[in-house]
Design a protein around this motif. Structure first.
Motif, PDB file in Angstrom:
ATOM      1  N   GLU A  74      14.849  20.075  11.792  1.00 26.15           N
ATOM      2  CA  GLU A  74      15.435  20.443  10.502  1.00 26.15           C
ATOM      3  C   GLU A  74      16.326  19.319   9.977  1.00 26.15           C
ATOM      4  OE1 GLU A  74      17.406  24.129  11.178  1.00 26.15           O
ATOM      5  OE2 GLU A  74      15.568  25.329  11.016  1.00 26.15           O
ATOM      6  N   ILE A 131      15.643  17.580   6.438  1.00 27.89           N
ATOM      7  CA  ILE A 131      16.680  17.576   5.389  1.00 27.89           C
ATOM      8  C   ILE A 131      16.900  16.168   4.866  1.00 27.89           C
ATOM      9  CG2 ILE A 131      19.159  17.873   4.998  1.00 27.89           C
ATOM     10  CD1 ILE A 131      19.009  20.356   6.804  1.00 27.89           C
ATOM     11  N   TYR A 157      16.081  25.049   2.704  1.00 28.41           N
ATOM     12  CA  TYR A 157      17.406  24.446   2.824  1.00 28.41           C
ATOM     13  C   TYR A 157      18.109  24.499   1.475  1.00 28.41           C
ATOM     14  CZ  TYR A 157      14.780  22.403   6.708  1.00 28.41           C
ATOM     15  OH  TYR A 157      13.982  22.226   7.798  1.00 28.41           O
ATOM     16  N   ASN A 182      10.659  26.173   6.521  1.00 31.34           N
ATOM     17  CA  ASN A 182      12.114  26.275   6.414  1.00 31.34           C
ATOM     18  C   ASN A 182      12.559  26.054   4.977  1.00 31.34           C
ATOM     19  OD1 ASN A 182      12.441  26.392   9.367  1.00 31.34           O
ATOM     20  ND2 ASN A 182      11.852  24.231   9.313  1.00 31.34           N
TER      21      ASN A 182
END
Length: 425
Positions: free
Chosen positions: A192, A196, A311, A309
């Motif tokens: 992650e 990001i 964010y 995912n």
């Protein structure tokens, strides 16, 4: 809560005088009771099974600590039960025995009936639902019915205790499983973190904040023009009729999502737009305003569904799949504040005399400046002005006799209004 734990601990000691064959403690379990609305609530607390020899009969002592927030009360149970038979009709083993339930500082004593598809011995070997499993069935659960629960011999009941609960033991993780979970969590965090950073670099490269700002400004500019056009196309009679309210509002709600493809192209992937203008019968056939929605691309939609995912970056929810990035919740709301009226202007040389209804012109100097530059011949003119978000639009009106008559009457009301104010003051 401390008093409740002390009560349960003291009662537990009384049962431990029996010879204990084996015991097993679960660190987590699921429960259905009168507070969970028939939904399984997971409880991070103790569920303990102990097998004992009591009067030459095998019995089980089950300790259940239910200190979950759902019950709003600190609750605990101790069940001392023995196998009494098998219910062939429902295919369940039946256990009967004594029950103790402690709610805050009150202790109830009575009887209980426990039913399970399996003998309770299986729970001595870490048998239960998987830690992250959805409870599709009751195969590994057991039910408890309580009877004649009283706080003393007189049967005083200050509050109603649980009458029924169903317990879902959750299998404890082994040390190996705990290590594997910790490793996966570490790998996930590292993944992650990398993802990001990749998203941030692409957002900076395409200057996403400027892109979103441009979309917002273009939409506001487009609907400001739409608001102005609605007013300009409204019949004179209707403008006069609804001019009692000086300040009026129109509303724009625009929600959109963006797709950044592998070539760094930024496109609107999905949008929903609602525009509300509640004057001049504009919304007569659409009470909830204008509504437009862009149909989703099947390919883009299927691609976005693969995102693992999400964010929260740059004030937006972002997700990445391969080299594509999707940005959600880019919407905004905007209120157009506008003022419009029709005034009279009498021109004689360089002298301009104004006639208006009781409404005052917010930006009179700007209106006067426009009239001075655009009206060059002597005479009486009707001027329609529109002021939206500080931007002024004026036009001279070409009217028929009836319209002129109505407008003169409309402006006379303003003169009478001013005269009455002068006399009263």
């Amino acid at each position: 809560m401390k008093k409740l734990l002390l009560i349960l601990f003291t009662i537990s000691l009384c049962f431990n005088v029996f010879s204990q064959d084996s015991t097993y403690t679960y660190e987590k379990y699921g429960v259905i009771n009168q507070y969970t609305n028939n939904m399984v609530l997971e409880v991070d607390d103790i569920l303990r099974f102990s097998k004992h020899k009591l009067k030459n009969e095998n019995c089980f002592i089950i300790n259940i600590n239910d200190l979950s927030s759902s019950s709003k009360k600190s609750t605990g149970f101790i069940l001392t039960i023995a196998l009494k038979g098998y219910d062939e009709l429902n295919e369940q083993y039946v256990y009967i025995g004594d029950a103790i339930e402690a709610i805050n500082e009150l202790v109830y004593i009575g009887k209980c009936l426990v039913k399970s598809k399996n003998k309770l011995d299986i729970y001595l070997n870490n048998q239960g639902y998987n830690y992250e499993e959805i409870y599709y069935n009751n195969d590994l659960s057991f039910s408890v019915n309580f009877y004649n629960m009283r706080t003393d011999e007189k049967g005083y009941i200050p509050q109603i205790p649980n009458k029924f609960i169903r317990i879902y033991p959750i299998r404890n993780k082994t040390e190996q499983e705990k290590r594997e979970k910790a490793l996966k969590e570490k790998q996930k965090q590292e993944y992650e973190k990398r993802e990001i950073e990749e998203i941030k670099l692409i957002l900076d490269e395409v200057n996403i904040e400027k892109k979103i700002s441009n979309i917002k400004n273009d939409m506001i500019k487009s609907y400001l023009q739409k608001t102005r056009d609605i007013i300009l196309n409204t019949p004179i009679e209707q403008l006069i009729e609804e001019n009692k309210v000086k300040k009026k509002n129109a509303y724009l709600n625009y929600n959109f999502e963006l797709h950044i493809d592998s070539n760094k192209n930024v496109n609107i992937f999905e949008d929903k737009c609602r525009y509300e203008f509640s004057y001049y019968d504009y919304n007569r056939n659409k009470p909830f305003g204008d509504y437009k929605e862009k149909k989703l691309s099947t390919f883009e939609l299927s691609l976005k569904d693969k995102c693992r995912n999400k964010y929260y970056l740059n004030n937006f929810n972002c997700c990445k799949i391969g080299n594509d990035i999707f940005i959600e919740d880019c919407g905004f709301s905007y209120k157009f504040i506008f003022e419009t009226d029709i005034i009279g202007v009498k021109v004689k040389g360089d002298n301009l005399k104004y006639y208006s209804n009781e409404n005052r012109i917010s930006q009179f100097e700007e209106v006067h400046d426009w009239c001075s530059k655009n009206i060059t011949k002597n005479g009486f003119y009707f001027i329609h002005y529109i002021l939206i978000d500080g931007e002024l639009v004026c036009r001279t009106l070409d009217l028929n006799k009836t319209q002129k008559k109505n407008l003169k009457q409309y402006l006379k009301i303003g003169l009478l209004y001013k005269l009455n104010n002068y006399i009263n003051n």
